[in-house]
Design an enzyme around this catalytic site. Structure first.
Site, PDB file in Angstrom:
ATOM      1  N   GLU A 284      -1.562  -2.541  -0.347  1.00 47.46           N
ATOM      2  CA  GLU A 284      -0.999  -3.518  -1.086  1.00 47.46           C
ATOM      3  C   GLU A 284      -1.548  -4.895  -1.034  1.00 47.46           C
ATOM      4  O   GLU A 284      -1.881  -5.597  -2.159  1.00 47.46           O
ATOM      5  CB  GLU A 284       0.484  -3.837  -0.463  1.00 47.46           C
ATOM      6  CG  GLU A 284       1.348  -4.415  -1.742  1.00 47.46           C
ATOM      7  CD  GLU A 284       2.915  -3.833  -1.568  1.00 47.46           C
ATOM      8  OE1 GLU A 284       3.036  -2.905  -1.069  1.00 47.46           O
ATOM      9  OE2 GLU A 284       3.561  -4.178  -2.087  1.00 47.46           O
TER      10      GLU A 284
ATOM     11  N   GLU B 219      -4.612  -4.389  -3.297  1.00 39.52           N
ATOM     12  CA  GLU B 219      -4.255  -4.454  -4.830  1.00 39.52           C
ATOM     13  C   GLU B 219      -3.870  -6.048  -5.146  1.00 39.52           C
ATOM     14  O   GLU B 219      -4.039  -6.458  -6.412  1.00 39.52           O
ATOM     15  CB  GLU B 219      -2.878  -3.475  -4.734  1.00 39.52           C
ATOM     16  CG  GLU B 219      -2.469  -3.507  -6.348  1.00 39.52           C
ATOM     17  CD  GLU B 219      -1.463  -2.573  -6.647  1.00 39.52           C
ATOM     18  OE1 GLU B 219      -0.891  -1.973  -5.394  1.00 39.52           O
ATOM     19  OE2 GLU B 219      -0.872  -2.310  -7.790  1.00 39.52           O
TER      20      GLU B 219
ATOM     21  N   CYS C 119       7.706  -0.376  -1.806  1.00 37.91           N
ATOM     22  CA  CYS C 119       8.246   0.559  -0.873  1.00 37.91           C
ATOM     23  C   CYS C 119       9.703   1.069  -1.005  1.00 37.91           C
ATOM     24  O   CYS C 119       9.888   2.269  -0.464  1.00 37.91           O
ATOM     25  CB  CYS C 119       8.356  -0.202   0.574  1.00 37.91           C
ATOM     26  SG  CYS C 119       6.733  -1.128   0.760  1.00 37.91           S
TER      27      CYS C 119
ATOM     28  N   SER D 191       3.711  -2.476  -7.609  1.00 36.34           N
ATOM     29  CA  SER D 191       2.633  -2.069  -7.125  1.00 36.34           C
ATOM     30  C   SER D 191       2.297  -0.538  -7.107  1.00 36.34           C
ATOM     31  O   SER D 191       3.335   0.232  -7.343  1.00 36.34           O
ATOM     32  CB  SER D 191       2.490  -2.461  -5.619  1.00 36.34           C
ATOM     33  OG  SER D 191       1.604  -1.648  -4.762  1.00 36.34           O
TER      34      SER D 191
ATOM     35  N   LYS E 207      15.831   7.442  -0.303  1.00 34.71           N
ATOM     36  CA  LYS E 207      14.589   8.223   0.148  1.00 34.71           C
ATOM     37  C   LYS E 207      14.956   9.672  -0.045  1.00 34.71           C
ATOM     38  O   LYS E 207      13.570  10.491  -0.330  1.00 34.71           O
ATOM     39  CB  LYS E 207      14.338   7.766   1.481  1.00 34.71           C
ATOM     40  CG  LYS E 207      13.814   6.478   1.855  1.00 34.71           C
ATOM     41  CD  LYS E 207      12.205   6.446   1.684  1.00 34.71           C
ATOM     42  CE  LYS E 207      11.646   5.149   1.892  1.00 34.71           C
ATOM     43  NZ  LYS E 207      10.428   4.830   0.974  1.00 34.71           N
TER      44      LYS E 207
ATOM     45  N   GLU F 121      13.572   9.915  -3.531  1.00 33.74           N
ATOM     46  CA  GLU F 121      12.039   9.616  -3.496  1.00 33.74           C
ATOM     47  C   GLU F 121      11.245  11.050  -3.022  1.00 33.74           C
ATOM     48  O   GLU F 121      10.298  11.424  -3.819  1.00 33.74           O
ATOM     49  CB  GLU F 121      11.416   8.442  -2.859  1.00 33.74           C
ATOM     50  CG  GLU F 121      10.151   8.249  -2.767  1.00 33.74           C
ATOM     51  CD  GLU F 121       9.786   7.190  -1.824  1.00 33.74           C
ATOM     52  OE1 GLU F 121       9.608   5.999  -2.047  1.00 33.74           O
ATOM     53  OE2 GLU F 121       9.412   7.575  -0.591  1.00 33.74           O
TER      54      GLU F 121
ATOM     55  N   GLU G 125       5.925  13.309  -8.478  1.00 37.61           N
ATOM     56  CA  GLU G 125       4.855  12.729  -8.123  1.00 37.61           C
ATOM     57  C   GLU G 125       4.428  13.164  -6.596  1.00 37.61           C
ATOM     58  O   GLU G 125       3.296  12.787  -6.204  1.00 37.61           O
ATOM     59  CB  GLU G 125       5.007  11.276  -8.013  1.00 37.61           C
ATOM     60  CG  GLU G 125       5.119  10.714  -9.547  1.00 37.61           C
ATOM     61  CD  GLU G 125       6.660  10.718  -9.925  1.00 37.61           C
ATOM     62  OE1 GLU G 125       7.352  11.405  -9.451  1.00 37.61           O
ATOM     63  OE2 GLU G 125       6.629  10.205 -11.085  1.00 37.61           O
TER      64      GLU G 125
ATOM     65  N   CYS H  91      16.076  -2.734   4.648  1.00 39.42           N
ATOM     66  CA  CYS H  91      16.266  -1.674   4.982  1.00 39.42           C
ATOM     67  C   CYS H  91      17.123  -1.418   6.227  1.00 39.42           C
ATOM     68  O   CYS H  91      18.047  -0.376   6.478  1.00 39.42           O
ATOM     69  CB  CYS H  91      15.092  -0.817   5.429  1.00 39.42           C
ATOM     70  SG  CYS H  91      13.546  -0.656   4.130  1.00 39.42           S
TER      71      CYS H  91
END
Lengths: 163, 565
Positions: free
Chosen positions: B274, B277, B294, B314, B350, B353, B358, B495
């Site tokens: 990151e 980037e 994230c 990102s 999550k 996710e 992907e 989190c």
């Protein structure tokens, strides 16, 4: 029968209204005036425009009996069944209306979207009981026979319009 | 004013209820949360004034000279009646309810000693909604307190659900009752965290994990996210925010996991990727500011509410997915037992996710199952392992090293601080320590700071809570605010306050963030780049493939080529 949904027209309605979230009821009323129901397609643009969630708009629409999520007929007939109209025999009028229009109980709108029939608790015109309205035009002191005449007249009007 | 004979001074309390709490009396409530607007729906907090009126104390403004009685015979009788009415339409199959033992309705029914309900259950039992990968909704257990509606609207600005219909037909619904999975719900799970009953619960995947562990033909690895270590211990008698990673690793070994890893290790990869980037975007100035990536609920939020922002997000995979890519490459390419990967996360989103296309390779998700902290607690309890008898253990090789920068990923501001450590001109210990005080730490929903790196002043924002994120996006659009870097975590506080964590009052959650900062102090390496494992990975497994393995292009990224090498 004016039921084809026009997104541009909707956009105009939404644009012409206040964006204050507290104005949501009056915006919905304007939309319902135009389409005679609240089309599902208005939720997204309305939500973006007014900054309230679609879930909240759905909440408002389902809370008030007056809002409908189902398309309504060309003629919306409201039969008053408030106390005054009821004692002056509004129910036989309703029965005749359902029979003339071939609408079973529990069904509001004809499949061809020509007529909708609903009962309301009071139209505030007790002096004219028993009363009904067709698209907000008031018909006072109704009887079953007058109902039959009215339906015949409306059907004729409808036939003329579609031609 | 006077409360039960005690004189109490009115300061800035927003209602009588807060004052009553100040007087040392806790009234039962369902619909009242200090961080949400006042609803006044559950009526449990009724009190009596000196004229004999019964008033819900949450919706009453304190006035000078008020005399309030909280525990009269009449109040007790009414409160009991209200509770009985709430219970009337509630599905009372407590033993098979996920929230049993953690349910305010159950707790109050017990303390009011309610043994029978005089009223008939007239609930319509609308259908349960299991469509979401993250949460389930059971209207039969709903008491219509509206907590979920208000947190979804007011704190998260998601607005997926609201009250629908009215009277006895009223229930919590998405627009047109569409399944949650098809709604604008982002899976953050905050509704489940705030639900006082078991009407909205987090999906449970424990049995799938047990099956994988039972299977002799599988090789099961597990990663544990930073935030888990400072919350799980609370369930086993440790203090708020106490770091229990050693015990967690020991418990996971005992449960039968073949290798136990710490997501902090891959968070170091995230920091490096990151930061690179960010520097590249800064140089070529495309799609600025850069938003962090994230948080899966944040990604969902962008996709469903602000798709136009996606190019700014990102392309780095989340630490969980970065680790999963590395592990899949390490363990799935060699012949042998079937590799199954489990992630223990503080997060409900999550779960979504992990199932995204992907992150599926050759038909198998890189992360097979995600368990929340609460589910791990359940697994430990089911297994009968005695927490007190556990001896702390360390994570397994070959991916065992992580830095302090990675551990703080679990708290709002942590990702930013880790990236700043990476970019800082001065890598000395004093300079790195100073970064703690530039304004990225703390529980505030929006934190802003400016820091000079390489002679350039960078504007940075840290937001937690999606409502705060959405306000910030609107400000960016209208030009009111300008930033170079924005960290977003969907859950207020980050989190550590995720919906997969054990539910504790807000005041106890701040300690979790502190717990992670203490864990950071215990580590010897503070900067991700200084992690020796990183050099091994970049020269080995990741060589020439870091982009493929560590980055992702969500559909919204399409058309924007990525500049990170």
């Amino acid at each position: 029968m004016n039921q084809i949904f026009d997104p541009i027209e909707l956009d105009e309605i939404v644009k012409s209204q206040s964006t204050d979230p507290s104005a949501v009821i009056s915006v919905l009323q304007t939309i319902q005036e135009k389409y005679r129901y609240i089309p599902r397609e208005v939720f997204r643009p309305l939500s973006l425009k007014m900054g309230i969630s679609e879930a909240r708009i759905y909440s408002v629409v389902t809370f008030y009996e007056n809002f409908s999520l189902d398309p309504k007929g060309h003629f919306v007939i409201k039969i008053c069944d408030g106390t005054a109209c009821h004692v002056r025999k509004s129910m036989p009028n309703l029965e005749r209306l359902r029979k003339e229009l071939d609408l079973p109980e529990g069904k509001v709108t004809k499949d061809d979207l020509s007529f909708s029939v609903e009962t309301v608790s009071c139209l505030g015109a007790c002096g004219l009981a028993p009363v009904l309205t067709v698209n907000d035009k008031v018909y006072p002191a109704m009887t079953p026979d007058k109902v039959s005449d009215l339906v015949a007249k409306l059907k004729e009007e409808l036939a003329n319009e579609t031609h | 004013m006077t409360i039960d004979g005690q004189t109490v001074e009115i300061e800035n309390e927003r209602n009588v209820l807060e004052l009553i709490r100040k007087a040392g009396i806790v009234l039962p409530t369902f619909c009242y949360h200090s961080e949400l607007s006042i609803h006044g729906g559950c009526r449990m907090c009724i009190v009596e004034d000196d004229r004999g009126s019964l008033i819900p104390s949450c919706s009453e403004e304190p006035r000078n000279g008020m005399i309030i009685h909280t525990n009269t015979r009449r109040v007790r009788r009414y409160r009991r009646n209200i509770l009985e009415l709430l219970l009337a339409n509630h599905s009372r199959d407590c033993t098979i309810c996920f929230n049993s033992g953690n349910c305010r309705l159950q707790e109050l029914a017990r303390s009011f000693n309610i043994s029978s309900i005089r009223f008939m259950n007239t609930a319509h039992s609308p259908h349960m909604d299991h469509s979401s990968k993250c949460i389930s909704k059971d209207p039969n257990r709903c008491i219509l307190c509206g907590d979920c509606v208000r947190i979804c609207n007011e704190v998260q600005n998601v607005g997926a659900i609201d009250f629908a219909h009215r009277g006895s037909d009223m229930h919590i619904s998405t627009p047109f009752g569409v399944p949650l999975a098809e709604s604008v719900c982002v899976g953050c799970g905050q509704c489940a965290a705030v639900c006082p009953t078991g009407a909205i619960i987090v999906k449970n995947d424990i049995n799938k994990v047990w099956r994988a562990l039972d299977n002799q033909e599988t090789f099961v690895t597990v990663q544990v996210a930073p935030a888990v270590r400072v919350a799980l211990g609370q369930e086993f008698g440790l203090g708020d925010g106490e770091n229990s990673i050693g015990y967690i690793v020991a418990a996971l070994h005992r449960l039968g996991f073949d290798k136990v890893f710490d997501t902090s290790t891959s968070a170091d990869l995230t920091v490096i990727e990151e930061s690179r980037e960010f520097v590249q975007r800064l140089q070529s100035w495309h799609d600025m500011p850069l938003f962090t990536s994230c948080c899966p609920a944040w990604i969902n939020y962008v996709e469903k509410h602000y798709p136009e922002i996606m190019p700014h997000v990102s392309t780095c995979r989340s630490p969980m997915q970065m680790f999963a890519s590395v592990l899949a490459d390490e363990y799935r390419k060699v012949p042998g037992k079937r590799h199954v990967h489990v992630a223990i996360m503080p997060c409900t989103a999550k779960k979504f996710e992990a199932a995204r296309d992907e992150f599926v390779t050759d038909g198998q998700p890189n992360v097979d199952f995600v368990l929340t902290t609460q589910e791990l607690v359940q697994m430990i309890r089911q297994s009968g392992i005695l927490w007190e008898d556990l001896e702390p253990e360390g994570v397994d090789n070959p991916f065992s090293v992580y830095t302090g920068a990675a551990v703080i990923f679990g708290v709002t501001g942590g990702v930013t601080e880790a990236v700043l450590r990476e970019l800082a001109d001065d890598h000395g210990p004093t300079a790195l320590k100073k970064l703690a005080f530039v304004g990225v730490r703390g529980q505030d929903g929006l934190k802003e700071t400016k820091i000079t790196v390489g002679g350039k002043e960078l504007s940075i924002a840290v937001v937690s809570g999606l409502g705060n994120a959405s306000a910030l996006i609107e400000d960016l659009k209208s030009g009111v605010r300008k930033y170079h870097f924005v960290e977003v975590m969907a859950c207020p506080g980050g989190c550590v306050c995720g919906a997969g964590q054990p539910v504790v009052p807000l005041s106890h959650r701040a300690a979790r963030g502190k717990g992670l900062y203490s864990a950071d102090l215990l580590t010897s390496i503070k900067r991700s780049e200084d992690n020796p494992l990183m050099a091994t990975l970049y020269d080995g497994l990741l060589k020439g493939r870091n982009h493929d393995l560590l980055h992702v292009h969500y559909p919204g990224h399409k058309g924007h080529h990525n500049h990170a090498a």
